[in-house]
Design a protein around this motif. Sequence first.
Motif, mmCIF file in Angstrom:
data_model
loop_
_atom_site.group_PDB
_atom_site.id
_atom_site.type_symbol
_atom_site.label_atom_id
_atom_site.label_comp_id
_atom_site.label_asym_id
_atom_site.label_seq_id
_atom_site.Cartn_x
_atom_site.Cartn_y
_atom_site.Cartn_z
ATOM 1 N N VAL A 1 1.042 -1.182 0.261
ATOM 2 C CA VAL A 1 0.001 -0.054 0.020
ATOM 3 C C VAL A 1 0.729 1.177 0.057
ATOM 4 O O VAL A 1 0.635 2.020 -0.735
ATOM 5 C CB VAL A 1 -0.754 0.167 1.233
ATOM 6 N N ASN A 2 2.178 1.185 0.765
ATOM 7 C CA ASN A 2 2.689 2.311 0.937
ATOM 8 C C ASN A 2 3.496 2.414 -0.267
ATOM 9 O O ASN A 2 4.072 3.905 -0.394
ATOM 10 C CB ASN A 2 3.654 2.217 2.034
ATOM 11 N N GLN A 3 3.616 1.679 -1.289
ATOM 12 C CA GLN A 3 4.385 2.059 -2.597
ATOM 13 C C GLN A 3 3.783 2.351 -3.576
ATOM 14 O O GLN A 3 4.176 2.679 -4.622
ATOM 15 C CB GLN A 3 5.220 0.668 -2.942
ATOM 16 N N LEU A 4 2.231 2.561 -3.431
ATOM 17 C CA LEU A 4 1.235 3.260 -4.520
ATOM 18 C C LEU A 4 0.782 4.483 -4.184
ATOM 19 O O LEU A 4 0.863 5.070 -2.944
ATOM 20 C CB LEU A 4 0.267 2.185 -4.534
ATOM 21 N N ASP A 5 0.575 5.205 -5.348
ATOM 22 C CA ASP A 5 -0.094 6.694 -4.943
ATOM 23 C C ASP A 5 -1.805 6.416 -5.351
ATOM 24 O O ASP A 5 -2.359 7.108 -4.821
ATOM 25 C CB ASP A 5 0.380 7.744 -6.095
#
Length: 223
Positions: free
Chosen positions: A53-57
């Motif tokens: 999740v943290n690697q997506l915008d």
Amino acid sequence: MATRLWSFLTADIYDLVALEGAKGTVDAADAVLGLAEVFAEEGPNLQKLAPLVNQLDSLLAALNSPLGKLVGSTLPFLPIGPGLLKVYLEITQKELTLAQSVALISQAAYLESFREFVKQHPKVEQWLAAKDGTPQAKTITLEMKALGIFELSDQDARLAALHFQQSSLATAFNNALRARLVQLGIDDLKMANRIVEVIAKKTNRHMKTAIADAKSCLNLRLE
């Protein structure tokens, strides 16, 4: 209250990601496929979901990755939306707003509709796969960047949940996908417009399915 499509989610799981120590980075398509795999095989595994999740915008950031890889997977995208809602609820112990709920559900539903359309049109799938190795395959469009700052109000979220293709959310998603198709070299703008219109229209069905799933644990008020 208006909300952005993704930042509210990453803000609340940032500490979890830091604690677990996310390793490496992946492109957006791999991150979305990773989310789909975790939900399909393990359910809401926070330790595995949080770094992805943290690697997506946004989930739609996957549209700016190699699309042949994205649509070639058999993993379902639709469960990602309700799944992330449940994860957010578990982490924060607070009810999401209608806009937050629709923001997540609509992204997964749109991706599912996109993949469904491509699978129904083999020539489109072949064309996308052929573009995977080109420089354009990993170039981010301005329209995709705009999704990162798009704000969804409860009023438009309600419209999107009931009649997605009429909402400003559909317009923003369509603009991003159309720009991506043009960037990859589609030479018929009318065809690109028809493609995104069909995908938005069929997103309605997937939205209803996802909302029905989410209602089992969330209070989505659409009246």
